[in-house]
Design a protein around this motif. Structure first.
Motif, short mmCIF file in Angstrom:
data_model
loop_
_atom_site.label_atom_id
_atom_site.label_comp_id
_atom_site.label_asym_id
_atom_site.label_seq_id
_atom_site.Cartn_x
_atom_site.Cartn_y
_atom_site.Cartn_z
N ASP A 19 -12.06 -14.93 -6.41
CA ASP A 19 -11.68 -13.56 -6.11
C ASP A 19 -10.22 -13.48 -5.62
O ASP A 19 -9.46 -12.60 -6.03
CB ASP A 19 -12.64 -12.97 -5.08
N GLU A 20 -9.85 -14.44 -4.76
CA GLU A 20 -8.45 -14.48 -4.29
C GLU A 20 -7.49 -14.63 -5.47
O GLU A 20 -6.43 -14.00 -5.53
CB GLU A 20 -8.24 -15.73 -3.42
N GLU A 79 -11.06 -23.72 -7.63
CA GLU A 79 -11.87 -23.49 -6.42
C GLU A 79 -12.11 -24.78 -5.64
O GLU A 79 -12.31 -24.74 -4.43
CB GLU A 79 -13.21 -22.83 -6.80
N ARG A 129 -7.13 -11.49 -7.46
CA ARG A 129 -6.29 -10.50 -6.76
C ARG A 129 -4.81 -10.86 -6.88
O ARG A 129 -3.96 -9.98 -6.99
CB ARG A 129 -6.68 -10.42 -5.28
N MET A 130 -4.52 -12.16 -6.85
CA MET A 130 -3.11 -12.56 -6.97
C MET A 130 -2.59 -12.25 -8.37
O MET A 130 -1.43 -11.87 -8.54
CB MET A 130 -2.97 -14.04 -6.64
N VAL A 158 -9.53 -22.44 -2.78
CA VAL A 158 -9.23 -21.00 -2.98
C VAL A 158 -10.42 -20.40 -3.72
O VAL A 158 -11.08 -21.09 -4.49
CB VAL A 158 -7.97 -20.75 -3.84
N SER A 159 -10.69 -19.11 -3.48
CA SER A 159 -11.83 -18.51 -4.18
C SER A 159 -11.34 -17.82 -5.45
O SER A 159 -10.16 -17.45 -5.57
CB SER A 159 -12.53 -17.50 -3.28
#
Ligand code: FAQ
Length: 346
Positions: free
Chosen positions: A129-130, A122, A133-134, A126-127
């Protein structure tokens, strides 16, 4: 080499020494005055890396460096979280209260490692959560090793001894990574991984001295986990796309094959203490080089597992996806609570 149940794994204390040295080097680097490249940002970055100081989140960095770190740290974090599944499967079936408590603590540590690593990622913008999801959409990877099933209790021992053993050999050099937040996370992780390896070694040591059936179960687990553990280090150097650049940036300090060899040398000796056989007829100490000769893992199998076709890929991701969906209400509640507090404070 000798071993007393509950003690340090023979031949592994050097790795902990390397972690302590890396920690001292990290402190010393923080105290040295900053290397600089004058007005030129890229020259400043190169100077810090060359001087073995640390790049911090506030510093300028090349976009490729940032992307490489996000890719590697995220993959590493995902591996820790997915890696909880094969062993988590055995918590309720551990053979004694003591083994259950130890395994529970180990699996909990893995969640903690995932969190340190997501936090380190982070800092690169980038978070979490991102990143989740990836992982769930298959755009980011996790280690191939966690796509193999844990069929018996001895597999928990083999994971601790071989998989955590490989993880430590790979990760100790990352304590000297040029990116500060990753290096600091790795120091803490490596100290805990060494306990993980001990618990696996101890399980196998006990089984290898048990009944005929227990001994056979331990040998069978080692037979199944040896080559997948060798494959954890990645493709051979000739086919590794990222190694050269990552080594130039001092993210990686050793190549995939160098680390694989180090792991074989360490593990071959430990196997003799356990009294178990590594499933490789070609395994032999070479006086000239001071290393063991060994048979390489099947890299075609590694590539198949990486691309989604391992024995448990679908099951692992389905489980993770369900956990993500089932946890939606927790995330929503936490966000609503935080919004309420902000509102009250305003
Ligand atoms: N599995 O060019 P290279 C643990 C990919 S944590 C899956 O050589 P690189 C603790 C690679 O990403 C275990 N993918 O790549 C634990 C790249 O794909 P991309 C995880 C793999 O990054 C224990 C492509 O192949 N540890 O075990 C694998 O320079 C017990 C080309 O490869 C880490 O992540 C693989 N085995 O070197 C938890 C350590 N190998 O991204 C629970 C940090 C390669 O271009 C229970 N990571 N690939 O699409 C690293 O050191 C490196 O990323 C390597 C790969 C060495 C894994």
């Amino acid at each position: 080499m000798e071993y007393q149940s509950g003690g340090q794994v023979p031949g592994a204390s050097g790795l902990l020494g390397e972690v302590a040295e890396a920690e001292a080097a990290l402190r010393a680097a923080a105290e040295r005055s900053g290397a600089t490249g004058g007005e030129d940002l890229a020259a400043g970055f190169d100077a810090v890396v060359a001087a073995d100081q640390k790049i911090e989140p506030r510093d300028w960095m090349p976009e490729g460096y940032r992307k490489t770190l996000v890719r590697q740290i995220a993959q590493h974090a995902h591996s820790e979280i997915i890696g909880m599944q094969p062993e988590g499967n055995w918590i309720s079936r551990a053979p004694s209260l003591k083994r259950k408590a130890i395994l529970l603590a180990k699996v909990q540590d893995e969640a903690g490692h995932g969190l340190y690593l997501y936090a380190a990622a982070e800092t690169l913008g980038v978070s979490r959560d991102e990143l989740y999801r990836m992982l769930l959409s298959g755009r980011q990877k996790y280690s191939s090793i966690f796509n193999y099933p844990t069929l018996t209790w001895a597999d928990v021992g083999a994971i601790g001894w071989l998989v955590d053993g490989a993880a430590i050999v790979n990760q100790v050099p990352l304590c000297r990574c040029s990116y500060g937040p990753y290096a600091r996370a790795m120091i803490r992780i490596c100290k805990e991984e060494s306990f993980h390896q001990r618990q696996g070694f101890d399980i196998l040591y006990t089984l290898a001295r048990g009944t005929e059936a227990q001994r056979a179960m331990a040998q069978d687990a080692v037979d199944r986990w040896w080559y997948p553990s060798l494959a954890m280090f990645g493709p051979p150097d000739t086919e590794s796309t990222h190694s050269a650049q990552s080594m130039a940036w001092k993210i990686k300090r050793f190549s995939n094959d160098e680390l694989r060899q180090k792991f074989v040398d360490m593990t071959a000796q430990q196997a003799t203490v356990l009294g178990l056989r590594l499933p490789d007829d070609a395994l032999e100490y070479d006086e000239g080089s001071g290393h063991y000769r060994y048979t390489a893992p099947d890299f075609a199998e590694l590539m198949a597992v990486i691309s989604g076709d391992g024995p448990c890929n679908r099951q692992r991701i389905a489980h993770r996806r369900a956990a993500y969906d089932d946890g939606a209400w927790v995330r929503e509640s936490a966000a609503a609570y935080a919004a309420k507090r902000r509102e009250r404070a305003a």
